[in-house]
Design an enzyme around this catalytic site. Structure first.
Site, mmCIF file in Angstrom:
data_model
loop_
_atom_site.group_PDB
_atom_site.id
_atom_site.type_symbol
_atom_site.label_atom_id
_atom_site.label_comp_id
_atom_site.label_asym_id
_atom_site.label_seq_id
_atom_site.Cartn_x
_atom_site.Cartn_y
_atom_site.Cartn_z
ATOM 1 N N GLU A 1 42.972 45.924 35.880
ATOM 2 C CA GLU A 1 43.447 45.705 34.505
ATOM 3 C C GLU A 1 44.735 44.885 34.487
ATOM 4 O OE1 GLU A 1 41.514 46.244 32.199
ATOM 5 O OE2 GLU A 1 40.098 47.532 33.260
ATOM 6 N N GLU B 1 35.541 38.900 35.610
ATOM 7 C CA GLU B 1 35.553 40.240 36.218
ATOM 8 C C GLU B 1 35.671 40.142 37.737
ATOM 9 O OE1 GLU B 1 35.816 43.135 34.498
ATOM 10 O OE2 GLU B 1 35.989 41.695 32.871
#
Lengths: 297, 185
Positions: free
Chosen positions: A144, A222
């Site tokens: 994150e 990602e």
């Protein structure tokens, strides 16, 4: 591609997205005005609306998302460990410490949002905190934090809010065409049918186009965040183990998450249990592929 | 006109080198600031640990009659955390990390101590600080690595020597530095 190229690419893409959004909304407004009242008025109104929505997205998009997800700010001593991990990893990444939020939710998941390094936040579910050990939690948080560092958050936030609004508006037009279109048919059938067809095409196409833009970017994103997260913790196995646990978890739904937000999360909140078919419309790369890459680092 | 083309090529080369010069110089400055910032981040964390240690000693000393040695060792190393050069700080930090490990391992033998809320919070805080020291050190050393590579390699080397940018020291104890060198050769 280095991280600095990635950052400027994200900033450019964010601008482009805003631009596209305004054009699409203005086009929709034009068609809407053409059908129902006056194309110029429709265009002007749509332009103003699109500007307002863009500003709202930039200045309070993240707050809206946190509100919708019912996220509460993490406090010590209850979440000391979580806060410490976030602080540590943002030091490792060399960014200001983001705000930390927690969602009461059994399904393990996490997301980052914000508009820049100074205005950013990391949110995790209580399910994630319960399920993960320290190394795994660090893996997830590092992923994150990387999204924040790479400026993925800005682009993803704009996608979430602007896509959501576009879908809503074209949906509205589609519906009003359905009902309103008929009454006009009698007067000059040729012209209005022609217009209705354009309107229909636009209204159907818009969400699809925006959806495709979103897809094209988030898979690569990602993988990149996994890799740069591993660089922060120097322990790729942590995130690999975490992803494996998330995959095996029996409660994949995050309440309140919708299609427009799915791409924010570390694992697709809309996925079905035990799913391993790759869908064109899924916003995340196959979780097994991510684990494999992490284990080969 | 061959002369005109020649002139143009010269101008283009000149413009590119000036641009390169500016970008490289700014790159050095940015990195140098990042390193300074990273170093102060390390200091913040060392200071935090420095402040936490007396509380820890206070809460364990009643229990640890036989392990006084570890406690005095920690107290001695503690002051080097906030003064001394980069290597001394790194060494003190390593010593304390080791000593803390011992204390927390020993604490396992004292159920009352382990169960005390105060001690648990201290342990969480100290291990959080420990991680932050490791991370700030990692960020610092990575930044120094990038900086030093730029100082050593051509062509950025030219600018480094023009403005006398010197290689920076890694955050590690002298012993570690020697070990690292040994591994290299």
């Amino acid at each position: 591609m280095g991280i600095y190229e990635e950052i400027s690419l994200n900033k450019r893409k964010s601008l482009l997205l805003i631009f596209l959004f305004i054009i699409i909304i203005v086009l929709l407004g034009y068609v809407f005005g053409l059908i129902f009242f006056n194309p110029v008025v429709g265009l002007a109104i749509a332009f103003i609306i699109s500007i307002i929505f863009t500003l709202i997205s930039i200045f309070s998009g993240d707050k809206i998302i946190l509100k919708v997800m019912n996220a509460k700010e993490a406090k010590k001593p209850e979440h000391t460990r979580l806060i410490n991990i976030v602080e540590g990893l943002s030091i490792a990444a060399g960014i200001p410490v983001p705000k930390v939020y927690v969602i009461e939710e059994d399904s393990p998941n996490a997301f980052a949002t914000g508009i820049n390094h100074e205005k950013s936040s990391v949110t995790v579910t209580t399910g994630l905190l319960k399920l993960m050990n320290k190394n795994e939690l660090e893996g997830v948080i590092a992923h994150e934090i990387s999204h924040i560092k790479n400026y993925d958050i800005r682009f993803m936030l704009l996608v979430a809010t602007l896509v959501g609004i576009s879908v809503l508006i074209s949906d509205m037009i589609l519906r009003s065409l359905w009902w309103g279109g008929y009454s006009h048919r009698g007067r000059d059938s040729r012209g209005s049918i022609y217009i209705i067809v354009i309107g229909l095409v636009l209204a159907i196409l818009t969400p699809i186009i925006v959806q495709l833009i979103k897809l094209a970017v988030s898979r690569k994103r990602e993988f990149l965040a996994d890799a740069s997260g591993a660089l922060l913790t120097r322990y790729p196995k942590g995130l690999a183990d975490a992803l494996r646990k998330i995959k095996a978890d029996k409660e994949p739904m995050v309440k309140g998450a919708n299609r427009a937000m799915a791409h924010l999360f570390i694992a697709d909140p809309m996925r079905a249990v035990g799913e391993n078919v790759k869908h064109w419309f899924s916003t995340h790369p196959d979780i097994n592929a991510r684990i494999r890459r992490l284990e080969n680092m | 006109m061959p002369l005109g083309i020649f002139l143009w090529i010269l101008i283009v080369i000149l413009v590119i080198s000036v641009l390169w010069f500016i970008l490289t110089y700014n790159g050095f400055i940015r990195l140098r600031n990042r390193i300074e910032n990273a170093l102060s981040q390390i200091d913040v964390q060392l200071k935090r640990r420095y402040d936490l240690i007396p509380n820890l000693i206070e809460s364990v000393k009643g229990y640890m009659k036989h392990e006084r040695g570890v406690l005095t060792e920690i107290t001695k190393a503690r002051s080097s955390l906030i003064k001394g050069n980069i290597h001394e700080k790194a060494r003190a930090s390593n010593q304390i990390s080791e000593a803390l490990k011992t204390i927390f391992a020993v604490a396992e033998n004292y159920p009352n101590l382990k169960a005390s809320k105060n001690f648990m919070q201290l342990q969480e805080e100290l291990s959080g600080t420990e991680d932050k020291i490791a991370y700030s050190r990692q960020f610092y050393n990575d930044s120094v690595l990038t900086f030093n590579q730029k100082v050593q390699t051509f062509p950025s080397k030219i600018i480094a020597s023009m403005f006398s940018f010197k290689e920076k020291e890694y955050f590690e104890a002298e012993e570690e530095a020697k070990k690292a060198v040994k591994v290299k050769f």
